[in-house]
Design a protein around this motif. Structure first.
Motif, PDB file in Angstrom:
ATOM      1  N   ASP A 219      85.985  -0.550  58.688  1.00  0.00           N
ATOM      2  CA  ASP A 219      86.998   0.556  58.309  1.00  0.00           C
ATOM      3  C   ASP A 219      86.897   1.126  56.902  1.00  0.00           C
ATOM      4  O   ASP A 219      86.766   2.246  56.591  1.00  0.00           O
ATOM      5  CB  ASP A 219      88.421   0.231  58.413  1.00  0.00           C
ATOM      6  CG  ASP A 219      88.932   0.013  59.857  1.00  0.00           C
ATOM      7  OD1 ASP A 219      88.694   0.869  60.681  1.00  0.00           O
ATOM      8  OD2 ASP A 219      89.832  -0.916  60.062  1.00  0.00           O
TER       9      ASP A 219
ATOM     10  N   PRO B 138      86.371   6.200  54.790  1.00  0.00           N
ATOM     11  CA  PRO B 138      87.691   6.309  54.174  1.00  0.00           C
ATOM     12  C   PRO B 138      88.139   7.716  54.675  1.00  0.00           C
ATOM     13  O   PRO B 138      89.486   8.159  54.672  1.00  0.00           O
ATOM     14  CB  PRO B 138      87.543   6.407  52.799  1.00  0.00           C
ATOM     15  CG  PRO B 138      85.937   6.458  52.443  1.00  0.00           C
ATOM     16  CD  PRO B 138      85.399   5.835  53.724  1.00  0.00           C
TER      17      PRO B 138
ATOM     18  N   LYS C 126      91.201   8.189  57.469  1.00  0.00           N
ATOM     19  CA  LYS C 126      92.600   8.235  57.060  1.00  0.00           C
ATOM     20  C   LYS C 126      93.322   9.514  57.273  1.00  0.00           C
ATOM     21  O   LYS C 126      94.310   9.764  57.615  1.00  0.00           O
ATOM     22  CB  LYS C 126      92.878   7.539  55.775  1.00  0.00           C
ATOM     23  CG  LYS C 126      92.439   6.254  55.455  1.00  0.00           C
ATOM     24  CD  LYS C 126      92.782   5.760  54.086  1.00  0.00           C
ATOM     25  CE  LYS C 126      92.498   4.205  53.808  1.00  0.00           C
ATOM     26  NZ  LYS C 126      91.187   3.746  54.058  1.00  0.00           N
TER      27      LYS C 126
END
Length: 157
Positions: free
Chosen positions: A32, A36, A39
């Protein structure tokens, strides 16, 4: 199959699509923290003047493609080109690509470039079928998967 502009709420579905694709390749890990932009994926590409498209089937994401213009004059770049295994060969990827190319052409692109993990051989064949040429350039990402990527370019008429 519904193709639409992504929203930021598509982040988890996009992460799942990418993770599932990565799982097909030994040593290709989805972490994850290395993504980024997921998101708020639509906002990420919109800030660059680009677009992220997703294909939805049965309430899940089955494909994606992002397109942005680069800092190089007349050059667009593709990102997040994925199709779920059950959609490969269905024409979905070609539809996503056609919309991405039209978006870039509308912004003056004469070339489209992309980077692809060296392990994604099926994807490379797809790009070549679309008219992309692999150039003699590679890059190392120093990510958890120790990824190397090939560089592809398509000159538009």
């Amino acid at each position: 199959m519904n193709i639409r502009p992504a929203s930021d709420a598509d982040g988890p579905g996009l992460a799942n699509l990418i993770a599932t694709t990565f799982a097909e390749y030994p040593g290709c890990l989805f972490i994850d923290e290395e993504f980024p932009e997921l998101k708020a994926p639509a906002s990420h590409y919109a800030r660059q003047g680009g677009i992220l498209l997703v294909a939805e089937s049965g309430g899940r994401l089955a494909g994606s493609l992002a397109a942005v213009m680069t800092g190089v004059p007349d050059t667009g770049e593709l990102f997040k080109v994925y199709a779920s295994v059950d959609q490969r060969g269905s024409g979905l990827a070609q539809r996503l690509y056609a919309e991405g190319e039209a978006f870039l052409r509308g912004r003056g692109a004469r070339d489209i470039v992309l980077w692809s993990d060296t392990r994604f051989l099926r994807g490379h064949r797809f790009y070549e079928k679309l008219g992309f040429v692999r150039e003699p350039v590679e890059r190392y990402l120093a990510d958890a998967s120790a990824s190397w990527e090939f560089f592809f370019r398509k000159r538009l008429d």
